[in-house]
Structure formats: C-alpha cells, structure tokens
Design a protein around this motif. Sequence first.
Motif, PDB file in Angstrom:
ATOM      1  N   ARG A   1      -7.684  -5.143  -0.994  1.00  0.00           N
ATOM      2  CA  ARG A   1      -7.586  -3.712  -0.680  1.00  0.00           C
ATOM      3  C   ARG A   1      -6.441  -3.057  -1.440  1.00  0.00           C
ATOM      4  O   ARG A   1      -6.566  -1.914  -1.911  1.00  0.00           O
ATOM      5  CB  ARG A   1      -7.413  -3.531   0.831  1.00  0.00           C
ATOM      6  CG  ARG A   1      -8.670  -3.842   1.635  1.00  0.00           C
ATOM      7  CD  ARG A   1      -8.543  -3.403   3.083  1.00  0.00           C
ATOM      8  NE  ARG A   1      -7.570  -4.187   3.837  1.00  0.00           N
ATOM      9  CZ  ARG A   1      -7.845  -5.344   4.435  1.00  0.00           C
ATOM     10  NH1 ARG A   1      -9.070  -5.869   4.358  1.00  0.00           N
ATOM     11  NH2 ARG A   1      -6.915  -5.975   5.130  1.00  0.00           N
ATOM     12  N   VAL A   2      -5.325  -3.756  -1.561  1.00  0.00           N
ATOM     13  CA  VAL A   2      -4.196  -3.204  -2.320  1.00  0.00           C
ATOM     14  C   VAL A   2      -4.580  -3.022  -3.779  1.00  0.00           C
ATOM     15  O   VAL A   2      -4.311  -1.969  -4.382  1.00  0.00           O
ATOM     16  CB  VAL A   2      -2.953  -4.109  -2.193  1.00  0.00           C
ATOM     17  CG1 VAL A   2      -1.882  -3.702  -3.205  1.00  0.00           C
ATOM     18  CG2 VAL A   2      -2.387  -4.034  -0.781  1.00  0.00           C
ATOM     19  N   GLN A   3      -5.234  -4.033  -4.361  1.00  0.00           N
ATOM     20  CA  GLN A   3      -5.650  -3.903  -5.757  1.00  0.00           C
ATOM     21  C   GLN A   3      -6.640  -2.757  -5.917  1.00  0.00           C
ATOM     22  O   GLN A   3      -6.571  -1.995  -6.898  1.00  0.00           O
ATOM     23  CB  GLN A   3      -6.281  -5.205  -6.240  1.00  0.00           C
ATOM     24  CG  GLN A   3      -6.658  -5.204  -7.719  1.00  0.00           C
ATOM     25  CD  GLN A   3      -5.453  -5.059  -8.618  1.00  0.00           C
ATOM     26  OE1 GLN A   3      -4.603  -5.944  -8.699  1.00  0.00           O
ATOM     27  NE2 GLN A   3      -5.351  -3.928  -9.326  1.00  0.00           N
ATOM     28  N   GLY A   4      -7.541  -2.599  -4.951  1.00  0.00           N
ATOM     29  CA  GLY A   4      -8.482  -1.484  -5.000  1.00  0.00           C
ATOM     30  C   GLY A   4      -7.774  -0.142  -4.926  1.00  0.00           C
ATOM     31  O   GLY A   4      -8.156   0.810  -5.623  1.00  0.00           O
ATOM     32  N   LEU A   5      -6.735  -0.047  -4.103  1.00  0.00           N
ATOM     33  CA  LEU A   5      -5.962   1.193  -4.001  1.00  0.00           C
ATOM     34  C   LEU A   5      -5.239   1.483  -5.311  1.00  0.00           C
ATOM     35  O   LEU A   5      -5.232   2.635  -5.785  1.00  0.00           O
ATOM     36  CB  LEU A   5      -4.963   1.081  -2.851  1.00  0.00           C
ATOM     37  CG  LEU A   5      -4.005   2.258  -2.647  1.00  0.00           C
ATOM     38  CD1 LEU A   5      -4.778   3.539  -2.334  1.00  0.00           C
ATOM     39  CD2 LEU A   5      -2.998   1.947  -1.547  1.00  0.00           C
ATOM     40  N   VAL A   6      -4.648   0.463  -5.893  1.00  0.00           N
ATOM     41  CA  VAL A   6      -3.953   0.623  -7.169  1.00  0.00           C
ATOM     42  C   VAL A   6      -4.920   1.130  -8.239  1.00  0.00           C
ATOM     43  O   VAL A   6      -4.603   2.045  -9.013  1.00  0.00           O
ATOM     44  CB  VAL A   6      -3.296  -0.704  -7.590  1.00  0.00           C
ATOM     45  CG1 VAL A   6      -2.789  -0.635  -9.033  1.00  0.00           C
ATOM     46  CG2 VAL A   6      -2.155  -1.061  -6.643  1.00  0.00           C
ATOM     47  N   ASP A   7      -6.113   0.526  -8.272  1.00  0.00           N
ATOM     48  CA  ASP A   7      -7.130   0.962  -9.241  1.00  0.00           C
ATOM     49  C   ASP A   7      -7.546   2.409  -8.976  1.00  0.00           C
ATOM     50  O   ASP A   7      -7.675   3.216  -9.914  1.00  0.00           O
ATOM     51  CB  ASP A   7      -8.353   0.051  -9.166  1.00  0.00           C
ATOM     52  CG  ASP A   7      -8.054  -1.371  -9.617  1.00  0.00           C
ATOM     53  OD1 ASP A   7      -7.036  -1.578 -10.319  1.00  0.00           O
ATOM     54  OD2 ASP A   7      -8.822  -2.288  -9.249  1.00  0.00           O
ATOM     55  N   LYS A   8      -7.767   2.742  -7.713  1.00  0.00           N
ATOM     56  CA  LYS A   8      -8.210   4.094  -7.351  1.00  0.00           C
ATOM     57  C   LYS A   8      -7.166   5.139  -7.716  1.00  0.00           C
ATOM     58  O   LYS A   8      -7.511   6.256  -8.161  1.00  0.00           O
ATOM     59  CB  LYS A   8      -8.499   4.147  -5.847  1.00  0.00           C
ATOM     60  CG  LYS A   8      -8.972   5.506  -5.355  1.00  0.00           C
ATOM     61  CD  LYS A   8      -9.227   5.472  -3.844  1.00  0.00           C
ATOM     62  CE  LYS A   8      -9.657   6.835  -3.331  1.00  0.00           C
ATOM     63  NZ  LYS A   8      -9.891   6.804  -1.856  1.00  0.00           N
TER      64      LYS A   8
ATOM     65  N   ASP B   1       0.828  -1.207   0.000  1.00  0.00           N
ATOM     66  CA  ASP B   1       0.000   0.000   0.000  1.00  0.00           C
ATOM     67  C   ASP B   1       0.864   1.259   0.000  1.00  0.00           C
ATOM     68  O   ASP B   1       0.554   2.244  -0.689  1.00  0.00           O
ATOM     69  CB  ASP B   1      -0.949  -0.006   1.196  1.00  0.00           C
ATOM     70  CG  ASP B   1      -0.243  -0.269   2.522  1.00  0.00           C
ATOM     71  OD1 ASP B   1       0.794  -0.966   2.538  1.00  0.00           O
ATOM     72  OD2 ASP B   1      -0.726   0.213   3.568  1.00  0.00           O
ATOM     73  N   VAL B   2       1.967   1.230   0.743  1.00  0.00           N
ATOM     74  CA  VAL B   2       2.889   2.367   0.752  1.00  0.00           C
ATOM     75  C   VAL B   2       3.541   2.524  -0.625  1.00  0.00           C
ATOM     76  O   VAL B   2       3.679   3.635  -1.144  1.00  0.00           O
ATOM     77  CB  VAL B   2       3.975   2.174   1.837  1.00  0.00           C
ATOM     78  CG1 VAL B   2       4.939   3.348   1.853  1.00  0.00           C
ATOM     79  CG2 VAL B   2       3.327   2.004   3.205  1.00  0.00           C
ATOM     80  N   LEU B   3       3.924   1.403  -1.221  1.00  0.00           N
ATOM     81  CA  LEU B   3       4.538   1.432  -2.550  1.00  0.00           C
ATOM     82  C   LEU B   3       3.580   2.019  -3.579  1.00  0.00           C
ATOM     83  O   LEU B   3       3.989   2.842  -4.421  1.00  0.00           O
ATOM     84  CB  LEU B   3       4.958   0.023  -2.952  1.00  0.00           C
ATOM     85  CG  LEU B   3       5.579  -0.137  -4.341  1.00  0.00           C
ATOM     86  CD1 LEU B   3       6.822   0.719  -4.497  1.00  0.00           C
ATOM     87  CD2 LEU B   3       5.904  -1.609  -4.615  1.00  0.00           C
ATOM     88  N   ALA B   4       2.316   1.626  -3.522  1.00  0.00           N
ATOM     89  CA  ALA B   4       1.344   2.143  -4.487  1.00  0.00           C
ATOM     90  C   ALA B   4       1.220   3.662  -4.385  1.00  0.00           C
ATOM     91  O   ALA B   4       1.193   4.370  -5.408  1.00  0.00           O
ATOM     92  CB  ALA B   4      -0.018   1.484  -4.252  1.00  0.00           C
TER      93      ALA B   4
END
Length: 342
Positions: free
Chosen positions: A212-219, A181-184
């Motif tokens: 959640r990580v994939q959702g953050l990347v998409d967002k 998440d930090v990397l994204a």
Amino acid sequence: MTPFVVPADIDDVTVASGGNTYDRRMCDLLGLDKVPVAGRWPTPSTKARVALADTLAEIPDGSVALIDGLVACGVPEVVVPHTRRLKLVVLLHLQLADETGVQPERAAGLDRREREVLRAASAVVATSEWAARRAIAHHGLDPKRVRTAPPGTDPAPRAAGTDAGDQLLCLASVTQRKGHDVLAQALANLADLPWTCVCVGSVRRDPGHARRVQGLVDKLGISNKMIIAGPLPDADLDATFAKTDLLVLPSRRETFGMVITEALVRGIPVLTTNVDALPHTLGPGTSSGGMLVPADDVPALTAALRRWLTDAELRERLREAARARVVEDWPTAAKRLAGVLR
C-alpha cells in the motif's frame, strides 16, 4: 551460561529490526546462550508453542533465563507455568497491543495475555524509562521488578552529508506503526524543492502495508525520489548513512527509536515525532540535534521538512548539535542488562 530465548528470525536480515539487533548484541557482549524459537508472536502456531514449551522445559530448575517479550507475552499458558521454577526475565521491546493497526478486541486480548506473563515473571526489562513507566502503570507491575536497559550504539564515522541537505533517510521496517504513508504525503507537498528520500527497512514484516505504501508513492508521482529500497547489507547501509543529511522517523508509536541514536552518533540530525519515548531518545531542546513534530500530522511534517531544505542556518545549527551529542555505547548498555541478570 544464561539462556536467552529469542525469535527465530533474529539473524534474518530481510526482517531486520531494532529488537533483533538488541538481542544479538546482548548475546555477543554478555555471552548469553542464544536460543531461537520458531514462530512469530503474538500469533504462534501449535508447532511454535510446542517448541517453546520444550525449550523452557530443558532449562534446569532455579536457573536465570532471559526471554524476548515477542516470544513470551502472547502465550501465558506456555510461559507462566515455568515462572514457578525458573527466574524468568522478560525483555519487553514493545507491548503487543501497541503495534499500530491491531483491532480493539484483539488488542484487549493481547493486553490480558501479556499482563499475565509480566506479572508472573521474576523481572521485566524495558528498553527506555518511558517504556518502563508505561508497563508499570498499564499492567500494574511492581516497580521493584521492572528495570531499564536502553540500547547502545557502535562507533561510526561522521557522515559527510551534502551542502544542499537534500539527502533524506528513513530507516524503519515498512509497517503502519512507522508512518511511511505520512512521510510520502508530506514529501509529495515538496515537489518544488530538490530532495531524495531512501527508505531502508524490511518490507516483509507487513507485506500488505508495504504494498500500500508503494502504491501511494506511485500514485503521488514521487517514486523516483522516495525510494523503497528494502533492507540493505551492513556495508551498503553504512554507505547510505555516509551521504545522509537528515534521518526522518515519522513513527506513530516507539518505545526507544534506535535509529535516532545510530544517526546522532554519525552527526546526522533527526526529524521525528513527539510520541512515546522519542522525545527522550532525541534529547531536549535545541541541543538535541533534531526536530519533533506531532505524529500523523502531514502539514507539520511538510513544514518541518521544508524548513530543513530551505534554511541553511538551521541545517548547520542542527548538524553542530548532533555532532556534539554523546550517546551510550553497546558495552555500557550490556552492563545494565548484566546487572539485572545478576
């Protein structure tokens, strides 16, 4: 033949981990009797507890037996009685309460259970000097019973990389502890630069966090550049390494960080965090072949990535340092563990 009690998923490539790799290599190199036990710790089912109890009961009195801490440390009521008749050696990959996201009350309970097991064991093997020192201090262990056997590496061809240096690799299970998440968030701050980051690793260890990580990347609008690839077969992973310019490991906790030495043996520089054992694994100063940033620090990670992507001189300097590094191989690592078992 010395029995080695390991998690049941040791050979499951969809949940690959450094710990499973370590266990497999030690079995192969030392001729240990690999004994997989059903269930994932530290929350084993009743069936898994019974399976472990039956497995330990079958080992003859007075025998030396090696057991993975992920199997042993959550169930002292099963393991401790057998320490009175076996020379039980616990291999401590990660203290149970150190898994990021564990609630304080639960962490305290895991600590108590783990402490009971480790104090009863004949010996404890940690995978880094940092982890050994911490286990001794945290659990009040006798230093004479704690040994260190760090992981090794396999010989590998030098990665070709690219002139632009824009091919990034994050090799880690997608769990909260690994910091995807930090990397994204850091990568989203670099929209003005060309880069691709492939994230290779299990998404089954913590599927909720992976979603959640994939959702953050998409967002953040970077799903075409930060690719959550999941686990890869060895041949595909080797091909990914071959074109990688920089390994990024933004972990929040880490007792060794095997992917760092796997990158360095290929001459790939590393960007990671200055937590736990990672500074020692990477190595000191400018000769390390990498860079350190604080964990959970998006601005610092952003700045380090920007510097890597825009400073050709820095890239060349770190590449030369990485290619000059000498890292321990698996046969040498196995000799250390063999010494403990003897």
